[in-house]
Write a protein that holds these residues in place. Sequence first.
Motif, PDB file in Angstrom:
ATOM      1  N   GLU A 355       0.810  -1.213   0.000  1.00 42.03           N
ATOM      2  CA  GLU A 355       0.000   0.000   0.000  1.00 42.03           C
ATOM      3  C   GLU A 355       0.846   1.268   0.000  1.00 42.03           C
ATOM      4  N   GLY A 356       2.111   1.145   0.380  1.00 35.24           N
ATOM      5  CA  GLY A 356       2.985   2.306   0.436  1.00 35.24           C
ATOM      6  C   GLY A 356       2.606   3.294   1.515  1.00 35.24           C
ATOM      7  N   ARG A 357       2.010   2.811   2.588  1.00 34.43           N
ATOM      8  CA  ARG A 357       1.569   3.694   3.687  1.00 34.43           C
ATOM      9  C   ARG A 357       2.457   3.450   4.894  1.00 34.43           C
ATOM     10  N   PHE A 358       3.501   4.275   5.019  1.00 40.33           N
ATOM     11  CA  PHE A 358       4.501   4.063   6.052  1.00 40.33           C
ATOM     12  C   PHE A 358       4.399   5.134   7.138  1.00 40.33           C
ATOM     13  N   LEU A 359       4.705   4.742   8.355  1.00 37.57           N
ATOM     14  CA  LEU A 359       4.881   5.702   9.435  1.00 37.57           C
ATOM     15  C   LEU A 359       6.356   6.078   9.484  1.00 37.57           C
ATOM     16  N   LEU A 360       6.630   7.366   9.626  1.00 36.27           N
ATOM     17  CA  LEU A 360       8.000   7.840   9.562  1.00 36.27           C
ATOM     18  C   LEU A 360       8.334   8.704  10.772  1.00 36.27           C
ATOM     19  N   ARG A 361       9.547   8.521  11.258  1.00 33.12           N
ATOM     20  CA  ARG A 361      10.091   9.406  12.281  1.00 33.12           C
ATOM     21  C   ARG A 361      11.550   9.688  11.903  1.00 33.12           C
ATOM     22  N   PRO A 362      11.749  10.527  10.885  1.00 32.65           N
ATOM     23  CA  PRO A 362      13.107  10.802  10.406  1.00 32.65           C
ATOM     24  C   PRO A 362      13.925  11.578  11.431  1.00 32.65           C
ATOM     25  N   THR A 363      15.232  11.542  11.254  1.00 36.38           N
ATOM     26  CA  THR A 363      16.132  12.216  12.196  1.00 36.38           C
ATOM     27  C   THR A 363      15.842  13.711  12.273  1.00 36.38           C
ATOM     28  N   TRP A 364      15.537  14.320  11.127  1.00 39.52           N
ATOM     29  CA  TRP A 364      15.305  15.775  11.140  1.00 39.52           C
ATOM     30  C   TRP A 364      14.107  16.142  11.986  1.00 39.52           C
ATOM     31  N   LEU A 365      13.152  15.220  12.165  1.00 39.47           N
ATOM     32  CA  LEU A 365      11.959  15.522  12.940  1.00 39.47           C
ATOM     33  C   LEU A 365      12.311  15.726  14.412  1.00 39.47           C
ATOM     34  N   LYS A 366      13.268  14.941  14.903  1.00 40.58           N
ATOM     35  CA  LYS A 366      13.702  15.117  16.293  1.00 40.58           C
ATOM     36  C   LYS A 366      14.317  16.496  16.499  1.00 40.58           C
ATOM     37  N   TRP A 367      15.122  16.917  15.516  1.00 37.12           N
ATOM     38  CA  TRP A 367      15.713  18.251  15.619  1.00 37.12           C
ATOM     39  C   TRP A 367      14.644  19.339  15.508  1.00 37.12           C
ATOM     40  N   ALA A 368      13.656  19.133  14.666  1.00 37.56           N
ATOM     41  CA  ALA A 368      12.576  20.113  14.537  1.00 37.56           C
ATOM     42  C   ALA A 368      11.791  20.231  15.838  1.00 37.56           C
ATOM     43  N   GLU A 369      11.505  19.095  16.471  1.00 43.00           N
ATOM     44  CA  GLU A 369      10.809  19.115  17.765  1.00 43.00           C
ATOM     45  C   GLU A 369      11.634  19.854  18.804  1.00 43.00           C
ATOM     46  N   SER A 370      12.927  19.544  18.856  1.00 42.80           N
ATOM     47  CA  SER A 370      13.806  20.181  19.850  1.00 42.80           C
ATOM     48  C   SER A 370      13.886  21.683  19.617  1.00 42.80           C
ATOM     49  N   ALA A 371      13.966  22.092  18.341  1.00 42.06           N
ATOM     50  CA  ALA A 371      14.016  23.522  18.028  1.00 42.06           C
ATOM     51  C   ALA A 371      12.721  24.211  18.438  1.00 42.06           C
ATOM     52  N   PHE A 372      11.585  23.556  18.193  1.00 41.26           N
ATOM     53  CA  PHE A 372      10.299  24.146  18.575  1.00 41.26           C
ATOM     54  C   PHE A 372      10.202  24.284  20.093  1.00 41.26           C
ATOM     55  N   ILE A 373      10.604  23.238  20.811  1.00 43.98           N
ATOM     56  CA  ILE A 373      10.540  23.284  22.285  1.00 43.98           C
ATOM     57  C   ILE A 373      11.431  24.402  22.822  1.00 43.98           C
ATOM     58  N   MET A 374      12.668  24.492  22.303  1.00 44.50           N
ATOM     59  CA  MET A 374      13.580  25.526  22.782  1.00 44.50           C
ATOM     60  C   MET A 374      13.066  26.916  22.423  1.00 44.50           C
ATOM     61  N   GLY A 375      12.604  27.094  21.186  1.00 44.61           N
ATOM     62  CA  GLY A 375      12.108  28.405  20.764  1.00 44.61           C
ATOM     63  C   GLY A 375      10.900  28.852  21.556  1.00 44.61           C
ATOM     64  N   PHE A 376       9.916  27.961  21.699  1.00 46.24           N
ATOM     65  CA  PHE A 376       8.709  28.322  22.425  1.00 46.24           C
ATOM     66  C   PHE A 376       9.011  28.488  23.915  1.00 46.24           C
ATOM     67  N   GLY A 377       9.913  27.631  24.435  1.00 40.90           N
ATOM     68  CA  GLY A 377      10.269  27.747  25.850  1.00 40.90           C
ATOM     69  C   GLY A 377      10.952  29.056  26.163  1.00 40.90           C
ATOM     70  N   LEU A 378      11.882  29.479  25.295  1.00 35.68           N
ATOM     71  CA  LEU A 378      12.554  30.763  25.506  1.00 35.68           C
ATOM     72  C   LEU A 378      11.586  31.925  25.358  1.00 35.68           C
ATOM     73  N   LEU A 379      10.620  31.806  24.454  1.00 31.88           N
ATOM     74  CA  LEU A 379       9.598  32.837  24.316  1.00 31.88           C
ATOM     75  C   LEU A 379       8.787  32.964  25.606  1.00 31.88           C
ATOM     76  N   ILE A 380       8.442  31.836  26.190  1.00 31.74           N
ATOM     77  CA  ILE A 380       7.707  31.847  27.465  1.00 31.74           C
ATOM     78  C   ILE A 380       8.541  32.532  28.544  1.00 31.74           C
ATOM     79  N   ILE A 381       9.837  32.160  28.627  1.00 26.02           N
ATOM     80  CA  ILE A 381      10.714  32.707  29.672  1.00 26.02           C
ATOM     81  C   ILE A 381      10.884  34.221  29.503  1.00 26.02           C
ATOM     82  N   TRP A 382      10.914  34.684  28.246  1.00 26.93           N
ATOM     83  CA  TRP A 382      11.070  36.122  28.021  1.00 26.93           C
ATOM     84  C   TRP A 382       9.767  36.877  28.237  1.00 26.93           C
ATOM     85  N   TYR A 383       8.673  36.333  27.793  1.00 28.01           N
ATOM     86  CA  TYR A 383       7.420  37.107  27.730  1.00 28.01           C
ATOM     87  C   TYR A 383       6.589  37.040  29.006  1.00 28.01           C
ATOM     88  N   VAL A 384       6.454  35.836  29.570  1.00 28.32           N
ATOM     89  CA  VAL A 384       5.511  35.657  30.681  1.00 28.32           C
ATOM     90  C   VAL A 384       5.817  36.547  31.886  1.00 28.32           C
TER      91      VAL A 384
END
Length: 479
Positions: A355-384
């Motif tokens: 069927e060609g229906r695969f679940l994927l968790r590529p390496t770049w996704l982990k980095w994207a998650e980490s970047a989002f967490i750090m970016g949003f976390g720093l925004l919280i620390i600066w703004y709140v």
Amino acid sequence: MKAAQGRPVALVVLFGLSLLNLSSEWPSNLARPAFVRALDDALPDSFKTARQLLFDQFQRHYPRTPTAQPVTIVEIDEETLASVGQWPWPRNRLAVLIDAIAAHKPLAIGLDIYMPEPDQTSPDKVADNLPKTAAALAAALRALPGHDAILAGSLHAAPTILGAAALDHATLTTSTDLRSAPILLHGADPLPRVQRYDFVLASLPQLQAAAHGQAMLSVALEQGVVRHIPLIMGLGEKLVPSLPLEMLRVATDSSAIEVFADTSGVQAVGVADVQVPTQPRGDIWLHFASIRSTLSRYVSARDILQGTVEPERLRDKLVLVGLTGAGVTDMRTTPLGELVPGIEIQAQVIETIFEGRFLLRPTWLKWAESAFIMGFGLLIIWYVPRKQSRFAVFIRAFPKGVTALGLFLHLLNLLCCFYIFIRFGLLVDAAAIFIILSAVMGCFLSPALLHLQEQTRTDTAAAQAQESARDAAGKAPGA
């Protein structure tokens, strides 16, 4: 605003939990520092369990619905055992079953059965146990073809693949090699990245030589649940394929299996014109279908032996043969919470590839998650903590609304990740995002809310004191 006092703690929490999250799923293309390894050893599975449970819930709420049925499972079930005899069968009886399946022209026949020892019911083995007074009978038995030879003939005459089990330890019946098809490499050698084993429980060399392919049947278990399946593995210093991959090779009459890899590990495996994206270790996250939607693929071996099966159930199909009778099968738990025969998992891998229906968790996704967490976390620390920010005004005006806002944001996070799972097949770790950002917010909200409660009590006490003073002044003489 007292929340500003939480900034140093919030920074420590953000960086500490982000590092812990990264250490629990360290990218394979980077060398793992010693302190990261020590951190993961000290706090094993810190985020892994939450991540896995989340991905299980994704699948339970959105299981795969099969759109094709390329696989038929011939099950040696309880009805078959009751009519033919208990397992293990004499090999000549198994040969009869293979011949009956082959008569319907399947594309390939994969056996989820190990046969590492000679058949003790073979005529020559029976002859060895006869008394000397039965020498004539023993000679007559030795003149008959052995059961292993009969089975070898059936394996050679049909497009058969024998399964084998990978082991980390040696036993009396294990070996260190497996007769397997060539692996054609494109790119870096992936052997250091894939799951490797030193020993294998395989069938007799005579049977391996007769079959058209050999392959591994191993699955990856995490806390007793099968979530991802290796398509390529290492046995000693060589690469060997999984059963689904080898069945596709035999079905397409391909001479080799292709592996595409770089320095981070395996990127894809291919057979003929089919290419399957993989994780760096050569495995895939399997999107499971409910066993209720796949029951129609099962055919009792008894029906085949009795000649009552519909030919279209086997013609041009990839046929898997295995045990499902009570007490003689390996049962596995899927992310859907279902207990299924191990052979069903092999069938779902083939189905997913078709069927060609695969679940994927590529390496770049982990980095994207980490970047989002750090970016949003720093925004919280600066703004709140800013005193005049809209958030600060909102907290002062509606202290209880903070909880509702937090729940809404986390629900939005979960729904977005679930949508990405449904739409693109990407496994985004909403659990880590929830845990880390909640902890960061808690560093501010707890002192802020406590201060707000103190301030409220102080203001209430002052108001009550003023009211009491006015009452006292009103009751004074001459007022």
